[in-house]
Design a protein around this motif. Structure first.
Motif, mmCIF file in Angstrom:
data_model
loop_
_atom_site.group_PDB
_atom_site.id
_atom_site.type_symbol
_atom_site.label_atom_id
_atom_site.label_comp_id
_atom_site.label_asym_id
_atom_site.label_seq_id
_atom_site.Cartn_x
_atom_site.Cartn_y
_atom_site.Cartn_z
ATOM 1 N N UNK A 62 0.834 -1.199 0.000
ATOM 2 C CA UNK A 62 0.000 0.000 0.000
ATOM 3 C C UNK A 62 0.871 1.253 0.000
ATOM 4 N N UNK A 63 1.938 1.207 0.803
ATOM 5 C CA UNK A 63 2.851 2.348 0.852
ATOM 6 C C UNK A 63 3.529 2.550 -0.504
ATOM 7 N N UNK A 64 3.944 1.414 -1.103
ATOM 8 C CA UNK A 64 4.586 1.506 -2.414
ATOM 9 C C UNK A 64 3.617 2.014 -3.471
ATOM 10 N N UNK A 65 2.383 1.478 -3.398
ATOM 11 C CA UNK A 65 1.367 1.945 -4.352
ATOM 12 C C UNK A 65 1.128 3.430 -4.190
ATOM 13 N N UNK A 66 1.057 3.876 -2.940
ATOM 14 C CA UNK A 66 0.862 5.305 -2.678
ATOM 15 C C UNK A 66 2.027 6.129 -3.214
ATOM 16 N N UNK A 67 3.243 5.603 -2.954
ATOM 17 C CA UNK A 67 4.431 6.328 -3.423
ATOM 18 C C UNK A 67 4.478 6.345 -4.959
ATOM 19 N N UNK A 68 4.159 5.149 -5.546
ATOM 20 C CA UNK A 68 4.132 5.071 -7.007
ATOM 21 C C UNK A 68 3.086 6.006 -7.584
ATOM 22 N N UNK A 69 1.931 6.054 -6.917
ATOM 23 C CA UNK A 69 0.869 6.967 -7.375
ATOM 24 C C UNK A 69 1.345 8.412 -7.316
ATOM 25 N N UNK A 70 2.023 8.743 -6.203
ATOM 26 C CA UNK A 70 2.554 10.109 -6.085
ATOM 27 C C UNK A 70 3.598 10.387 -7.162
ATOM 28 N N UNK A 71 4.502 9.377 -7.350
ATOM 29 C CA UNK A 71 5.526 9.546 -8.377
ATOM 30 C C UNK A 71 4.897 9.676 -9.762
ATOM 31 N N UNK A 72 3.857 8.851 -9.991
ATOM 32 C CA UNK A 72 3.168 8.912 -11.281
ATOM 33 C C UNK A 72 2.512 10.267 -11.490
ATOM 34 N N UNK A 73 1.867 10.751 -10.451
ATOM 35 C CA UNK A 73 1.240 12.076 -10.537
ATOM 36 C C UNK A 73 2.296 13.150 -10.782
ATOM 37 N N UNK A 74 3.404 13.020 -10.025
ATOM 38 C CA UNK A 74 4.479 13.992 -10.216
ATOM 39 C C UNK A 74 5.058 13.892 -11.625
ATOM 40 N N UNK A 75 5.199 12.644 -12.098
ATOM 41 C CA UNK A 75 5.715 12.447 -13.452
ATOM 42 C C UNK A 75 4.765 13.036 -14.486
#
Length: 289
Positions: A62-75
């Motif tokens: 969940x933490x990774x998904x959240x981080x990936x989601x944030x990274x994806x949004x930032x990307x």
């Protein structure tokens, strides 16, 4: 007494034999129960550990998904910013290209205007030089006419106007210098100017006969040329060609470019290349009284 002890032992053995299968079964059941209890405990511990591991994995996921989601949004945000910057840069490049085209067109117009101005300035300069040359020539002719009139006046008063500089020869109130040394026509002209004279101008047969006596037998430059207009020969004193002594077939402008006139050793005239070197050249000037 020994008999009684033996009887007790026998009795005990009989009892042991009688009770042994039940005890064994009880022990076996107890051991089995303990084994199952241990195994169950192990299974429970393994299950609990597995559940905890899965929970930790879920939390990490969940933490990774959240981080990936944030990274994806930032990307995505960075991509949008890059697209915006690229669009802006493209617009800037197009504006620069338009400005370059405008500046190039303006530069061509300025270049054309500059060429026009330079051509106009050159024409004005040429016109000014021609007018100045014409004015100087007119002034020189005027001074020469005045000098001639002055000489006539002095002669009428009894003066002898036949004085020439050293190495000059007098004839009919004019002085003549017969120069030697290989020169082109323009060099001969400047040499006469330095001697305060000019390349000779010939206007009658008497003058021609006089010059033929002293002329260099290899040929000499005289002050006749058609440099400005082909076929229109002009003397250095700017007077028209009122007398000539051309060799038969001359002037012929042979090989195109024979624009200066020489006097041959025979006294006859021939048009020649102005850059040719001749051993002789003749100057004239007015005599003094």
């Amino acid at each position: 007494m020994e008999d009684g002890l033996y009887s007790d032992v026998l009795q005990f053995r009989r009892r042991g034999r009688c009770c042994r299968p039940g005890v064994q079964m009880a022990l076996l059941g107890l051991v089995t129960a303990m084994l199952w209890a241990g195994l169950l405990t192990l299974l429970l511990l393994w299950h609990w550990d597995t559940v905890q591991g899965l929970k930790r994995l879920e939390d990490i996921a969940a933490l990774n998904v959240s981080q990936v989601s944030k990274d994806l949004e930032r990307h995505r945000g960075d991509q949008m910013a890059q697209k915006s910057q690229a669009a802006q840069m493209l617009q800037n490049v197009e504006e620069i290209q338009v400005e370059q085209k405008r500046m190039k067109t303006q530069g061509l117009e300025l270049s054309q205007n500059l060429d026009g101005l330079q051509e106009g300035l050159s024409n004005l300069k040429s016109q000014g030089l021609n007018e100045r040359r014409t004015a100087l020539n007119a002034l020189e002719r005027l001074w020469e006419e005045v000098a001639k009139l002055w000489i006539e006046l002095r002669v009428s008063n009894g003066s002898m106007c036949n004085t020439c500089p050293e190495k000059w020869v007098n004839f009919q109130r004019k002085c003549y210098y017969f120069g030697e040394g290989a020169k082109r026509w323009i060099q001969a002209r400047y040499a006469c100017s330095e001697l305060q004279g000019r390349l000779v101008s010939i206007h009658n047969q008497e003058e021609q006969d006089f010059l033929a006596k002293y002329i260099n037998k290899k040929g000499s430059w005289i002050g006749l040329r058609d440099l400005n207009t082909e076929g229109e020969f002009v003397w250095m004193d700017e007077n028209p060609l009122d007398y000539s002594n051309w060799r038969p077939g001359e002037p012929n402008n042979g090989d195109q470019g024979e624009d200066c006139v020489m006097m041959l050793g025979s006294g006859q005239w021939n048009d020649a290349f102005c850059n040719s070197y001749l051993d002789g050249w003749v100057c004239d000037r007015l005599a003094t009284c």
